[in-house]
Design an enzyme around this catalytic site. Structure first.
Site, PDB file in Angstrom:
ATOM      1  N   ALA A   1       0.834  -1.211   0.000  1.00  0.00           N
ATOM      2  CA  ALA A   1       0.000   0.000   0.000  1.00  0.00           C
ATOM      3  C   ALA A   1       0.862   1.251   0.000  1.00  0.00           C
ATOM      4  O   ALA A   1       1.955   1.270   0.581  1.00  0.00           O
ATOM      5  CB  ALA A   1      -0.908  -0.004   1.213  1.00  0.00           C
TER       6      ALA A   1
ATOM      7  N   HIS B   1      -2.229  -1.541   7.893  1.00  0.00           N
ATOM      8  CA  HIS B   1      -1.288  -1.765   8.998  1.00  0.00           C
ATOM      9  C   HIS B   1      -1.190  -0.500   9.859  1.00  0.00           C
ATOM     10  O   HIS B   1      -0.780  -0.563  11.006  1.00  0.00           O
ATOM     11  CB  HIS B   1       0.096  -2.149   8.460  1.00  0.00           C
ATOM     12  CG  HIS B   1       0.193  -3.597   8.072  1.00  0.00           C
ATOM     13  ND1 HIS B   1       0.351  -4.603   8.994  1.00  0.00           N
ATOM     14  CD2 HIS B   1       0.122  -4.221   6.869  1.00  0.00           C
ATOM     15  CE1 HIS B   1       0.393  -5.778   8.383  1.00  0.00           C
ATOM     16  NE2 HIS B   1       0.247  -5.579   7.080  1.00  0.00           N
TER      17      HIS B   1
ATOM     18  N   GLU C   1      -3.621 -12.688  -0.005  1.00  0.00           N
ATOM     19  CA  GLU C   1      -2.611 -12.730   1.058  1.00  0.00           C
ATOM     20  C   GLU C   1      -3.095 -13.633   2.181  1.00  0.00           C
ATOM     21  O   GLU C   1      -3.868 -13.208   3.051  1.00  0.00           O
ATOM     22  CB  GLU C   1      -2.335 -11.313   1.592  1.00  0.00           C
ATOM     23  CG  GLU C   1      -1.629 -10.429   0.583  1.00  0.00           C
ATOM     24  CD  GLU C   1      -1.082  -9.139   1.180  1.00  0.00           C
ATOM     25  OE1 GLU C   1      -1.300  -8.888   2.385  1.00  0.00           O
ATOM     26  OE2 GLU C   1      -0.436  -8.395   0.428  1.00  0.00           O
TER      27      GLU C   1
ATOM     28  N   HIS D   1      -2.302 -12.258   5.895  1.00  0.00           N
ATOM     29  CA  HIS D   1      -2.702 -10.953   6.441  1.00  0.00           C
ATOM     30  C   HIS D   1      -4.113 -11.021   7.041  1.00  0.00           C
ATOM     31  O   HIS D   1      -5.078 -11.302   6.348  1.00  0.00           O
ATOM     32  CB  HIS D   1      -2.645  -9.912   5.308  1.00  0.00           C
ATOM     33  CG  HIS D   1      -3.030  -8.525   5.733  1.00  0.00           C
ATOM     34  ND1 HIS D   1      -2.147  -7.465   5.759  1.00  0.00           N
ATOM     35  CD2 HIS D   1      -4.221  -8.014   6.142  1.00  0.00           C
ATOM     36  CE1 HIS D   1      -2.780  -6.374   6.154  1.00  0.00           C
ATOM     37  NE2 HIS D   1      -4.046  -6.676   6.394  1.00  0.00           N
TER      38      HIS D   1
ATOM     39  N   ASP E   1       0.456  -9.564   9.968  1.00  0.00           N
ATOM     40  CA  ASP E   1       0.837 -10.668   9.086  1.00  0.00           C
ATOM     41  C   ASP E   1       1.415 -11.775   9.948  1.00  0.00           C
ATOM     42  O   ASP E   1       2.149 -11.509  10.906  1.00  0.00           O
ATOM     43  CB  ASP E   1       1.916 -10.220   8.084  1.00  0.00           C
ATOM     44  CG  ASP E   1       1.445  -9.082   7.200  1.00  0.00           C
ATOM     45  OD1 ASP E   1       0.226  -8.980   6.970  1.00  0.00           O
ATOM     46  OD2 ASP E   1       2.298  -8.296   6.753  1.00  0.00           O
TER      47      ASP E   1
HETATM   48 ZN   LIG Z   1      -0.072  -7.243   5.804  1.00  0.00          ZN
END
Ligand SMILES: [Zn+2]
Length: 333
Positions: free
Chosen positions: A234, A241, A294, A297, A248
């Protein structure tokens, strides 16, 4: 004198013949043209068109939708000759948001192959506009419901709420991590239950400040270029985050990069929602979240939201827009 009159009569006759020929030709062309819908054909228009009737909306139809559709939007439908089947199809979609009616209709015009459900899901996720264009500042007061993605951004100073330091026992590396307290407490429960069942994982990233994200993102851009980096990292201000409600994980001690191939992942993906977590970037939903799948995450959204998102297989983008931003009734099952 007589000669002149004869001449005059002769030219009058010729004039009438030419005129008749022109009229016959014109009628022939128009008939032919109308039959084939050609370029001269202009369809008949009724002078006193009744707007509501011409678009097939009955009083009964309007009665059925007027508790979800504003008067302004009902006028919009009638005045703009919107097809009834299309309008009702969209309005009756589960996650229909009345404020976006015009957006749905516009998006449908250029994506007529998509189902109404997809049109609503995409517009609600703001992917009717390109990522990182027409962005909006997120509501930073929403705690565990703060959304950050390629549409919503936070200020430089925003840093979640009540961040606390994660005990080193849960870290994959010897780095200090922080999480929002509520998220951390839920993580501890999930961690303990997983451990008791024989699965282990550790945190390898948690809260990241705006400044930290500048370094992370720029590092990836340097390595892979902007286009590729944007699929997994990002831009500063857009990373969740920064909320402190996301982290993660990697399996331990294998530290497999592809967490999705581990037994720990299977356990987490089946159980995370019971602790208030969601798999934030699911497989097959990349076009809505804007990120690659992901498996590592996770995002804390609380028990109720996590269960709903899990059970109904929707993304946080869709949940947020419908339930949080527009505060729609929670009577869905
Ligand atoms: Zn992440």
């Amino acid at each position: 004198m007589i000669k002149k009159r004869k001449k005059l009569n002769g030219s009058l006759n010729l004039g009438i013949i030419i005129l008749l020929l022109v009229v016959v030709c014109y009628i022939t062309i128009m008939l032919f043209d109308e039959a084939y819908g050609g370029r001269f054909y202009i369809p008949e228009v009724e002078d006193d068109m009744d707007v509501s009737k011409s678009y097939d909306f009955t009083e009964d139809d309007i009665m059925k939708i007027d508790d979800i559709v504003s008067e302004k939007n009902i006028d919009y439908l009638l005045e703009n000759n919107i097809d009834k089947t299309l309008a009702l199809g969209i309005i009756n979609e589960t996650y229909y948001i009345d404020e976006y009616l015009e957006k749905y209709l516009n998006y449908h015009v250029i994506n007529s192959n998509l189902s109404y459900k997809e049109v609503v899901a995409r517009v609600n996720s703001h992917i009717d506009v390109e990522f990182y264009t027409e962005t909006e500042k997120t509501d930073e007061s929403l705690g565990k419901f703060v959304i950050l993605n390629k549409h919503y951004y936070a200020s430089k100073d925003y840093k979640g709420e009540s961040l606390i330091v994660v005990d080193k026992e849960y870290n994959l590396y010897d780095t200090e991590f922080m999480l929002a307290e509520e998220c951390y407490q839920a993580f501890l429960k999930m961690y303990d239950d997983a451990k008791n069942e024989g699965f282990a994982f550790k945190i390898n990233s948690a809260y990241r400040s705006y400044e930290r994200q500048i370094n992370v993102y720029n590092g990836w851009v340097e390595q892979d270029g902007v286009i590729l980096a944007d699929t997994y990292s990002a831009r500063p201000g857009y990373s969740e985050h920064q909320t402190g409600y996301a982290f993660d994980i990697r399996d331990f001690p294998l530290t497999n990069d592809d967490f999705s191939k581990t037994k720990a992942f299977t356990w987490v993906s089946e159980n995370a929602y019971k602790y208030g977590f969601i798999l934030r970037f699911p497989l097959g939903k990349e076009y809505l979240t804007g990120y690659q799948y992901e498996s590592w995450h996770y995002r804390y959204v609380g028990l109720e939201a996590a269960k709903y998102i899990h059970d109904n297989d929707i993304t946080f983008e869709e949940y947020y827009e419908y339930f949080i931003r527009f505060n729609n009734p929670r009577n869905l099952t």
